[in-house]
Scaffold this active site. Sequence first.
Site, PDB file in Angstrom:
ATOM      1  N   ASP A  89       0.880  -1.159   0.000  1.00  0.00           N
ATOM      2  CA  ASP A  89       0.000   0.000   0.000  1.00  0.00           C
ATOM      3  C   ASP A  89       0.928   1.223   0.000  1.00  0.00           C
ATOM      4  OD1 ASP A  89      -2.211   1.712   0.216  1.00  0.00           O
ATOM      5  OD2 ASP A  89      -2.130   1.656   2.408  1.00  0.00           O
ATOM      6  N   GLU A 108      -1.628  -1.642  -4.597  1.00  0.00           N
ATOM      7  CA  GLU A 108      -2.855  -0.868  -4.790  1.00  0.00           C
ATOM      8  C   GLU A 108      -2.727  -0.028  -6.054  1.00  0.00           C
ATOM      9  OE1 GLU A 108      -5.618   1.097  -1.674  1.00  0.00           O
ATOM     10  OE2 GLU A 108      -4.113   2.600  -2.210  1.00  0.00           O
ATOM     11  N   ASP A 111      -2.408   1.326   7.565  1.00  0.00           N
ATOM     12  CA  ASP A 111      -1.564   1.126   6.384  1.00  0.00           C
ATOM     13  C   ASP A 111      -1.139  -0.332   6.231  1.00  0.00           C
ATOM     14  OD1 ASP A 111      -1.377   3.948   5.467  1.00  0.00           O
ATOM     15  OD2 ASP A 111      -0.445   4.202   7.423  1.00  0.00           O
TER      16      ASP A 111
END
Length: 169
Positions: A7, A68, A140
Amino acid sequence: MRVLAIDPALRKTGFAIIERSGDRDFRALTFGIIRNPPKLLHSGCLVNIRGGLDEVIRKHQPTACAVEAVIYVQSHKTAITMGAARGAALVAAADHGLPIYEYAPKRVKQAVVGKGGADKEQVAFMVRSLLKLEQTPSPDAADALAIGLAFFYTGCGTDKLTGKEIGRL
């Protein structure tokens, strides 16, 4: 099979290594955040992201990478900064020859929570439950874990109906 899930963000890049040993038997080998202090120049942040992920890859030897996808942001500056962090992460994975797959945030939430509009708390709760973690991971790290689970839940980068690769960069 092991996947490195990322991420990306300039100051707090979430990462995870998830291993699948059975059809639905998943284990988080490691997860965390690569943190960059606010005063560190962007160039230094990018070096730290790449170096931190390189270390994780060398230690855990994943066979694929899930990241992502680029998301819509209001600010051009934010988009450029996020893109740079994403680029540093992708270079780390590419340096090791990992096939890279990207997943839209809504697709990740749909795969893990069951609805694309889930909030961060719901994602973290489901990640904790699905991976049988003792504590709820930070947002996160939870997002990275969710990206890794989405990789497995959606067929490891393969469309379950057609057998074709999806989301590969």
